[in-house]
Design a protein around this motif. Sequence first.
Motif, PDB file in Angstrom:
ATOM      1  N   LYS A 150       0.796  -1.078  -0.003  1.00  0.00           N
ATOM      2  CA  LYS A 150       0.057  -0.015  -0.043  1.00  0.00           C
ATOM      3  C   LYS A 150       0.735   1.302   0.041  1.00  0.00           C
ATOM      4  O   LYS A 150       2.073   1.207   0.503  1.00  0.00           O
ATOM      5  CB  LYS A 150      -1.020  -0.081   1.290  1.00  0.00           C
ATOM      6  N   ASN A 151       0.199   2.309  -0.696  1.00  0.00           N
ATOM      7  CA  ASN A 151       0.921   3.550  -0.413  1.00  0.00           C
ATOM      8  C   ASN A 151       1.615   3.971   0.923  1.00  0.00           C
ATOM      9  O   ASN A 151       0.353   3.758   1.863  1.00  0.00           O
ATOM     10  CB  ASN A 151       0.069   4.641  -1.089  1.00  0.00           C
ATOM     11  N   GLY A 152       2.355   4.323   1.243  1.00  0.00           N
ATOM     12  CA  GLY A 152       2.793   5.018   2.430  1.00  0.00           C
ATOM     13  C   GLY A 152       3.622   3.888   3.324  1.00  0.00           C
ATOM     14  O   GLY A 152       4.236   4.124   4.317  1.00  0.00           O
ATOM     15  N   VAL A 153       3.618   2.593   3.049  1.00  0.00           N
ATOM     16  CA  VAL A 153       4.169   1.594   3.429  1.00  0.00           C
ATOM     17  C   VAL A 153       5.764   1.587   2.988  1.00  0.00           C
ATOM     18  O   VAL A 153       6.008   1.616   1.770  1.00  0.00           O
ATOM     19  CB  VAL A 153       3.797   0.283   3.310  1.00  0.00           C
TER      20      VAL A 153
ATOM     21  N   GLY B 182      10.837   5.797  -7.373  1.00  0.00           N
ATOM     22  CA  GLY B 182       9.800   5.376  -6.455  1.00  0.00           C
ATOM     23  C   GLY B 182       9.559   3.974  -6.859  1.00  0.00           C
ATOM     24  O   GLY B 182       8.506   3.205  -7.049  1.00  0.00           O
ATOM     25  N   ILE B 183      10.712   3.107  -6.935  1.00  0.00           N
ATOM     26  CA  ILE B 183      10.461   1.698  -7.203  1.00  0.00           C
ATOM     27  C   ILE B 183       9.591   0.941  -5.850  1.00  0.00           C
ATOM     28  O   ILE B 183      10.143   1.137  -4.773  1.00  0.00           O
ATOM     29  CB  ILE B 183      11.834   0.861  -7.465  1.00  0.00           C
ATOM     30  N   ARG B 184       8.858   0.232  -6.235  1.00  0.00           N
ATOM     31  CA  ARG B 184       8.206  -0.809  -5.214  1.00  0.00           C
ATOM     32  C   ARG B 184       8.070  -2.084  -5.786  1.00  0.00           C
ATOM     33  O   ARG B 184       7.515  -2.540  -6.995  1.00  0.00           O
ATOM     34  CB  ARG B 184       6.658  -0.197  -5.177  1.00  0.00           C
ATOM     35  N   GLN B 185       8.557  -2.942  -4.884  1.00  0.00           N
ATOM     36  CA  GLN B 185       8.431  -4.330  -5.382  1.00  0.00           C
ATOM     37  C   GLN B 185       7.326  -5.071  -4.695  1.00  0.00           C
ATOM     38  O   GLN B 185       6.890  -4.973  -3.880  1.00  0.00           O
ATOM     39  CB  GLN B 185       9.834  -5.091  -4.832  1.00  0.00           C
ATOM     40  N   GLY B 186       6.646  -6.028  -5.643  1.00  0.00           N
ATOM     41  CA  GLY B 186       5.522  -6.851  -5.270  1.00  0.00           C
ATOM     42  C   GLY B 186       5.616  -8.051  -5.804  1.00  0.00           C
ATOM     43  O   GLY B 186       6.607  -8.415  -6.239  1.00  0.00           O
ATOM     44  N   LYS B 187       4.517  -9.049  -5.567  1.00  0.00           N
ATOM     45  CA  LYS B 187       4.624 -10.450  -5.765  1.00  0.00           C
ATOM     46  C   LYS B 187       3.406 -10.606  -6.756  1.00  0.00           C
ATOM     47  O   LYS B 187       2.543  -9.942  -6.673  1.00  0.00           O
ATOM     48  CB  LYS B 187       4.238 -11.274  -4.567  1.00  0.00           C
ATOM     49  N   VAL B 188       3.894 -11.680  -7.704  1.00  0.00           N
ATOM     50  CA  VAL B 188       2.714 -11.988  -8.610  1.00  0.00           C
ATOM     51  C   VAL B 188       2.582 -13.598  -8.526  1.00  0.00           C
ATOM     52  O   VAL B 188       3.482 -14.472  -8.340  1.00  0.00           O
ATOM     53  CB  VAL B 188       2.939 -11.772  -9.960  1.00  0.00           C
ATOM     54  N   PHE B 189       1.496 -14.014  -8.331  1.00  0.00           N
ATOM     55  CA  PHE B 189       1.027 -15.494  -8.289  1.00  0.00           C
ATOM     56  C   PHE B 189       0.197 -15.865  -9.816  1.00  0.00           C
ATOM     57  O   PHE B 189      -0.808 -15.455  -9.919  1.00  0.00           O
ATOM     58  CB  PHE B 189       0.104 -15.837  -7.288  1.00  0.00           C
TER      59      PHE B 189
ATOM     60  N   LYS C 194      -7.118 -14.615   3.147  1.00  0.00           N
ATOM     61  CA  LYS C 194      -6.401 -15.592   4.041  1.00  0.00           C
ATOM     62  C   LYS C 194      -4.685 -15.805   4.005  1.00  0.00           C
ATOM     63  O   LYS C 194      -3.962 -16.193   4.970  1.00  0.00           O
ATOM     64  CB  LYS C 194      -7.155 -16.873   3.976  1.00  0.00           C
ATOM     65  N   LEU C 195      -4.357 -15.800   2.801  1.00  0.00           N
ATOM     66  CA  LEU C 195      -2.889 -16.586   2.581  1.00  0.00           C
ATOM     67  C   LEU C 195      -2.231 -15.483   1.781  1.00  0.00           C
ATOM     68  O   LEU C 195      -0.867 -15.218   2.174  1.00  0.00           O
ATOM     69  CB  LEU C 195      -2.991 -17.902   2.070  1.00  0.00           C
ATOM     70  N   LEU C 196      -2.583 -15.222   0.368  1.00  0.00           N
ATOM     71  CA  LEU C 196      -1.505 -14.626  -0.340  1.00  0.00           C
ATOM     72  C   LEU C 196      -0.853 -13.152   0.118  1.00  0.00           C
ATOM     73  O   LEU C 196      -0.041 -12.582  -0.356  1.00  0.00           O
ATOM     74  CB  LEU C 196      -2.241 -14.447  -1.918  1.00  0.00           C
ATOM     75  N   ALA C 197      -1.980 -12.207   0.472  1.00  0.00           N
ATOM     76  CA  ALA C 197      -1.646 -10.968   0.858  1.00  0.00           C
ATOM     77  C   ALA C 197      -1.880 -10.697   2.180  1.00  0.00           C
ATOM     78  O   ALA C 197      -2.732 -11.242   2.964  1.00  0.00           O
ATOM     79  CB  ALA C 197      -2.796 -10.036   0.096  1.00  0.00           C
ATOM     80  N   ASN C 198      -1.173  -9.558   2.842  1.00  0.00           N
ATOM     81  CA  ASN C 198      -1.069  -9.155   4.209  1.00  0.00           C
ATOM     82  C   ASN C 198      -2.072  -8.009   3.968  1.00  0.00           C
ATOM     83  O   ASN C 198      -1.458  -7.035   3.649  1.00  0.00           O
ATOM     84  CB  ASN C 198       0.273  -9.112   4.664  1.00  0.00           C
ATOM     85  N   THR C 199      -3.334  -7.947   4.111  1.00  0.00           N
ATOM     86  CA  THR C 199      -4.257  -6.710   3.657  1.00  0.00           C
ATOM     87  C   THR C 199      -3.942  -5.584   4.942  1.00  0.00           C
ATOM     88  O   THR C 199      -4.458  -4.585   4.306  1.00  0.00           O
ATOM     89  CB  THR C 199      -5.615  -7.182   3.524  1.00  0.00           C
ATOM     90  N   VAL C 200      -3.201  -5.879   5.722  1.00  0.00           N
ATOM     91  CA  VAL C 200      -2.804  -4.629   6.735  1.00  0.00           C
ATOM     92  C   VAL C 200      -1.998  -3.609   5.966  1.00  0.00           C
ATOM     93  O   VAL C 200      -2.214  -2.154   5.710  1.00  0.00           O
ATOM     94  CB  VAL C 200      -2.321  -4.922   7.948  1.00  0.00           C
ATOM     95  N   ILE C 201      -0.849  -4.206   5.026  1.00  0.00           N
ATOM     96  CA  ILE C 201       0.024  -3.412   4.142  1.00  0.00           C
ATOM     97  C   ILE C 201       0.055  -3.518   2.864  1.00  0.00           C
ATOM     98  O   ILE C 201       0.909  -2.902   2.057  1.00  0.00           O
ATOM     99  CB  ILE C 201       1.303  -3.628   4.679  1.00  0.00           C
ATOM    100  N   GLU C 202      -1.004  -4.555   2.256  1.00  0.00           N
ATOM    101  CA  GLU C 202      -0.690  -5.082   0.819  1.00  0.00           C
ATOM    102  C   GLU C 202      -2.161  -4.959   0.329  1.00  0.00           C
ATOM    103  O   GLU C 202      -3.160  -5.091   0.739  1.00  0.00           O
ATOM    104  CB  GLU C 202      -0.266  -6.323   0.792  1.00  0.00           C
ATOM    105  N   ASN C 203      -2.074  -4.126  -1.025  1.00  0.00           N
ATOM    106  CA  ASN C 203      -3.322  -4.483  -1.911  1.00  0.00           C
ATOM    107  C   ASN C 203      -3.153  -5.611  -2.875  1.00  0.00           C
ATOM    108  O   ASN C 203      -2.126  -6.158  -3.117  1.00  0.00           O
ATOM    109  CB  ASN C 203      -3.396  -3.401  -2.679  1.00  0.00           C
TER     110      ASN C 203
END
Lengths: 80, 80
Positions: free
Chosen positions: B10-13, B35-42, B64-73
Motif C-alpha cells: 500500500k501507499n505509505g508503507v 519510486g520503485i516498489r516491489q510486489g509479488k505475482v501469483f 487468508k494467505l496470499l496478501a497481508n491486507t494490513v499493508i498490501e493491496n
Amino acid sequence: MKARVIVTLKNGVLDPQGQAIEGSLAGLGFGGVSGIRQGKVFDFEIAGTDVEVARSQIMAMCEKLLANTVIENYAIEISN
Amino acid sequence: MKARVIVTLKNGVLDPQGQAIEGSLAGLGFGGVSGIRQGKVFDFEIAGTDVEVARSQIMAMCEKLLANTVIENYAIEISN
C-alpha cells in the motif's frame, strides 16, 4: 511515465515456493488451485516521454538487474 | 481458468527492498528511475467455469494467505 515489470519463472524451472503455497491453500480448503508459480513485480516511474526509449532502457535494466534471464522471463508494461 | 494475482505494498508503507533496487539501478547508470516498489505475482490454474465464483474464491485466498491486507493491496485477473 509509469512502468511495471513482471518477472516470472520460465516453464520447466522448479518453483518450490509456489508448491508450498499450493500446499498451504489446499490445507485451507482451496483445493481447486493447481500449478501455482510465484513471480515478482516492480512498479516505478521512469523519466522521459518517449515510450520506445523507455522500453529499451527497461529491457536493459531487466537484463542487468531485475531478472535472471537464465531462469526467468520478464514482461514490460508502460503507461503515460 | 488461468488466474493472476498481483500483490503490491500500500501507499505509505516503506519498501526498503525497492529502495535497494533503486540504488543498484542508479549505480548501474539507470538514473531516470524513481519510486520503485516491489510486489509479488501469483499465476495459477483454478478449477471451474464461472468467473464470478472463481473471483470470490481467489479473494478469499488473498485475504487468508496470499496478501497481508494490513499493508498490501491485491489485484485479480482471470482469463479463460
